[in-house]
Design a protein around this motif. Sequence first.
Motif, PDB file in Angstrom:
ATOM      1  N   SER A  11     -12.716  45.435  19.709  1.00 42.90           N
ATOM      2  CA  SER A  11     -13.671  44.700  19.068  1.00 42.90           C
ATOM      3  C   SER A  11     -14.550  44.525  20.110  1.00 42.90           C
ATOM      4  O   SER A  11     -13.948  43.701  20.608  1.00 42.90           O
ATOM      5  CB  SER A  11     -14.444  44.012  17.365  1.00 42.90           C
ATOM      6  OG  SER A  11     -15.474  43.804  17.590  1.00 42.90           O
ATOM      7  N   VAL A  14     -15.886  41.185  19.488  1.00 45.42           N
ATOM      8  CA  VAL A  14     -15.122  39.930  19.483  1.00 45.42           C
ATOM      9  C   VAL A  14     -14.329  39.751  21.055  1.00 45.42           C
ATOM     10  O   VAL A  14     -13.842  38.384  20.680  1.00 45.42           O
ATOM     11  CB  VAL A  14     -13.839  40.592  18.528  1.00 45.42           C
ATOM     12  CG1 VAL A  14     -12.765  39.404  17.987  1.00 45.42           C
ATOM     13  CG2 VAL A  14     -14.648  40.562  17.003  1.00 45.42           C
ATOM     14  N   SER A  34     -22.541  36.490  23.960  1.00 50.06           N
ATOM     15  CA  SER A  34     -21.849  37.481  23.339  1.00 50.06           C
ATOM     16  C   SER A  34     -21.768  37.290  22.282  1.00 50.06           C
ATOM     17  O   SER A  34     -22.692  38.445  21.162  1.00 50.06           O
ATOM     18  CB  SER A  34     -20.613  37.485  23.285  1.00 50.06           C
ATOM     19  OG  SER A  34     -19.403  36.687  23.434  1.00 50.06           O
ATOM     20  N   ALA A  35     -20.784  37.126  21.429  1.00 47.08           N
ATOM     21  CA  ALA A  35     -21.018  36.930  19.827  1.00 47.08           C
ATOM     22  C   ALA A  35     -22.057  36.571  19.596  1.00 47.08           C
ATOM     23  O   ALA A  35     -22.720  35.634  19.257  1.00 47.08           O
ATOM     24  CB  ALA A  35     -19.777  36.337  19.242  1.00 47.08           C
ATOM     25  N   GLY A  36     -22.566  37.396  17.999  1.00 47.83           N
ATOM     26  CA  GLY A  36     -23.380  36.878  17.554  1.00 47.83           C
ATOM     27  C   GLY A  36     -23.696  35.865  16.586  1.00 47.83           C
ATOM     28  O   GLY A  36     -22.884  35.754  15.243  1.00 47.83           O
ATOM     29  N   LYS A  98     -18.270  41.908   7.491  1.00 51.53           N
ATOM     30  CA  LYS A  98     -17.017  42.627   7.364  1.00 51.53           C
ATOM     31  C   LYS A  98     -16.314  43.553   7.141  1.00 51.53           C
ATOM     32  O   LYS A  98     -15.997  44.261   6.970  1.00 51.53           O
ATOM     33  CB  LYS A  98     -16.216  42.658   9.560  1.00 51.53           C
ATOM     34  CG  LYS A  98     -16.063  43.276  10.363  1.00 51.53           C
ATOM     35  CD  LYS A  98     -15.237  42.705  11.364  1.00 51.53           C
ATOM     36  CE  LYS A  98     -15.625  42.723  12.617  1.00 51.53           C
ATOM     37  NZ  LYS A  98     -15.710  41.811  13.615  1.00 51.53           N
ATOM     38  N   TRP A 122     -23.745  49.077  15.330  1.00 50.68           N
ATOM     39  CA  TRP A 122     -23.252  47.498  15.726  1.00 50.68           C
ATOM     40  C   TRP A 122     -21.364  48.726  16.352  1.00 50.68           C
ATOM     41  O   TRP A 122     -21.101  49.638  15.661  1.00 50.68           O
ATOM     42  CB  TRP A 122     -23.048  47.216  14.210  1.00 50.68           C
ATOM     43  CG  TRP A 122     -21.614  45.511  14.153  1.00 50.68           C
ATOM     44  CD1 TRP A 122     -21.746  45.056  15.577  1.00 50.68           C
ATOM     45  CD2 TRP A 122     -20.686  45.045  13.704  1.00 50.68           C
ATOM     46  NE1 TRP A 122     -20.662  43.777  15.319  1.00 50.68           N
ATOM     47  CE2 TRP A 122     -19.889  43.991  13.780  1.00 50.68           C
ATOM     48  CE3 TRP A 122     -21.017  45.731  12.777  1.00 50.68           C
ATOM     49  CZ2 TRP A 122     -19.803  43.504  12.945  1.00 50.68           C
ATOM     50  CZ3 TRP A 122     -19.271  45.076  10.925  1.00 50.68           C
ATOM     51  CH2 TRP A 122     -18.669  44.284  12.320  1.00 50.68           C
ATOM     52  N   VAL A 123     -21.031  47.590  16.961  1.00 55.14           N
ATOM     53  CA  VAL A 123     -19.490  48.043  17.137  1.00 55.14           C
ATOM     54  C   VAL A 123     -18.223  48.747  16.392  1.00 55.14           C
ATOM     55  O   VAL A 123     -18.096  49.312  16.915  1.00 55.14           O
ATOM     56  CB  VAL A 123     -18.850  47.264  18.241  1.00 55.14           C
ATOM     57  CG1 VAL A 123     -19.755  47.189  19.515  1.00 55.14           C
ATOM     58  CG2 VAL A 123     -18.885  45.818  17.542  1.00 55.14           C
ATOM     59  N   ASN A 172     -28.831  45.369  14.162  1.00 57.31           N
ATOM     60  CA  ASN A 172     -27.820  45.078  15.127  1.00 57.31           C
ATOM     61  C   ASN A 172     -26.971  46.078  16.162  1.00 57.31           C
ATOM     62  O   ASN A 172     -26.409  47.118  15.842  1.00 57.31           O
ATOM     63  CB  ASN A 172     -26.819  44.318  14.878  1.00 57.31           C
ATOM     64  CG  ASN A 172     -25.512  43.573  16.314  1.00 57.31           C
ATOM     65  OD1 ASN A 172     -25.479  44.107  16.877  1.00 57.31           O
ATOM     66  ND2 ASN A 172     -23.936  43.540  15.534  1.00 57.31           N
ATOM     67  N   TYR A 203     -28.296  40.609   8.475  1.00 59.78           N
ATOM     68  CA  TYR A 203     -29.548  40.413   9.663  1.00 59.78           C
ATOM     69  C   TYR A 203     -31.156  39.959   8.377  1.00 59.78           C
ATOM     70  O   TYR A 203     -31.822  39.303   9.610  1.00 59.78           O
ATOM     71  CB  TYR A 203     -29.421  40.794  10.829  1.00 59.78           C
ATOM     72  CG  TYR A 203     -28.759  40.588  11.914  1.00 59.78           C
ATOM     73  CD1 TYR A 203     -28.213  39.983  12.810  1.00 59.78           C
ATOM     74  CD2 TYR A 203     -27.246  41.488  11.605  1.00 59.78           C
ATOM     75  CE1 TYR A 203     -26.822  39.222  13.449  1.00 59.78           C
ATOM     76  CE2 TYR A 203     -26.586  41.655  11.921  1.00 59.78           C
ATOM     77  CZ  TYR A 203     -26.177  40.284  13.253  1.00 59.78           C
ATOM     78  OH  TYR A 203     -25.065  40.517  14.044  1.00 59.78           O
ATOM     79  N   LYS A 233     -25.241  34.992   8.915  1.00 57.80           N
ATOM     80  CA  LYS A 233     -26.827  35.046   9.384  1.00 57.80           C
ATOM     81  C   LYS A 233     -27.516  34.039   8.789  1.00 57.80           C
ATOM     82  O   LYS A 233     -27.969  33.155   9.549  1.00 57.80           O
ATOM     83  CB  LYS A 233     -26.833  35.871   9.960  1.00 57.80           C
ATOM     84  CG  LYS A 233     -26.189  36.470  11.642  1.00 57.80           C
ATOM     85  CD  LYS A 233     -24.282  36.752  11.235  1.00 57.80           C
ATOM     86  CE  LYS A 233     -24.248  37.228  12.259  1.00 57.80           C
ATOM     87  NZ  LYS A 233     -23.054  38.187  12.232  1.00 57.80           N
ATOM     88  N   ARG A 362     -26.216  43.763  25.868  1.00 60.00           N
ATOM     89  CA  ARG A 362     -26.948  42.905  24.619  1.00 60.00           C
ATOM     90  C   ARG A 362     -26.727  41.163  25.122  1.00 60.00           C
ATOM     91  O   ARG A 362     -25.607  40.733  25.046  1.00 60.00           O
ATOM     92  CB  ARG A 362     -25.973  43.246  23.460  1.00 60.00           C
ATOM     93  CG  ARG A 362     -26.581  42.145  21.884  1.00 60.00           C
ATOM     94  CD  ARG A 362     -25.684  43.028  20.862  1.00 60.00           C
ATOM     95  NE  ARG A 362     -25.217  42.261  20.643  1.00 60.00           N
ATOM     96  CZ  ARG A 362     -23.630  41.689  19.494  1.00 60.00           C
ATOM     97  NH1 ARG A 362     -24.271  42.118  18.276  1.00 60.00           N
ATOM     98  NH2 ARG A 362     -23.254  40.459  19.291  1.00 60.00           N
TER      99      ARG A 362
END
Length: 385
Positions: A11, A14, A34-36, A98, A122-123, A172, A203, A233, A362
């Motif tokens: 990921s 991550v 980086s990570a949200g 996830k 999203w990745v 995202n 989100y 979130k 991003r």
Amino acid sequence: MFETFLNLEESATVAINSLAQEKKAKGERVYNLSAGEPMLSPHPAVAKVASIAIAEGKTLYPPVAGIPPLRQASAQWLNTTYQTNYQTANTLITCGGKFGIFAACQAFLKPDDEVLIPAPYWVSYPAIVKLFGGKPITVMGDETNNWKVSALELEKLATPKTKMLILNNAGNPTGSLYARTELAEIVSLAKARGWMIISDEVYSGLSYDGEFISLGSFPEITDNLILVQSFSKHFAMTGWRVGMIFAPEYAIKILTKIQGQSTTGTSSISQYAALSALENATEIQTQVCAEMRSRRDALVAELNTFSKEKISAPASGLYLFFPLKILGVENITSAEFCLKILRDANIALVPGSAFGCEGYARASFGAPVEELKDAVSALKKYLKM
Ligand code: GLU
């Protein structure tokens, strides 16, 4: 050494976040966008309930599907917030949103099933789909339409093998919000074709400009819908790892079995904490959303002090997804650029290629405003702008 037969990419979100954290642990000054995650301390009520749960020994295995009061309160929260109609039996508590997506793909995909994935995505969606033998079909959104895809665009790429659509609203990395009319067209297409929809709505609570509409509020699709939500979130509880799935009972039953054979459910302490978050939902969500809005505005304003083209604030979410050319960065892939700035300047961004969109990057605005300002100054200095 044993050979693995898993064809699984790492990921990107991550991986970059981990690298940034490693550098930080070594004492380096790192600017981690980086990570949200909304970087906020836990609400005092949540922290208190978690420590009481520990002191009172509520630390044994919880029921696999989640503690009943949390399942019930989650359904009630969703119903009152987004005009849905779910019961406790339609609700599963997972290890973050996830794992809910992971389990749903595991439960319902068979090899060669095609899954429509609007991009930028999203990745983890394509990686999870591939893990279970499915074939991700990317449907590229148009930036002039805030990266959203229409029912017509989805239909063009559909085949008899199309089984599922993974829709992410609020988006995202794009921050886009789908209007009710746009969703209605997608719903009627999915219904006509018999597709399952995984609707990732984690989100939704971070909607700043415009209204968030849940797919759960379309009764005609609920039999085919796996709705994914999370405490991460909305309530700034990323590390607690609590997600929610809302789905028809037959789906909850199979997802619970998967959970029983894998994670056994999420931490009991986190579940009591999440229950307390729901008891204080209006207060916490209002605070988190207001704080993220001001962080968004600060990051946009900082970048616009030197970017070649002005960027506008995303309507929702936790990210600015911007073309690298606004930084004067050209002739380099987004992955190379992001690796280079992390290595040379300790600035962590996620490359657009990880979201299926080359030439972009991003930046998360989950960090406090001072941190965002420092990160942009470091970027400016690095780029000599
Ligand atoms: N969903 C967040 C992100 O996109 C958290 C990291 C992850 O799980 O990918 O950054």
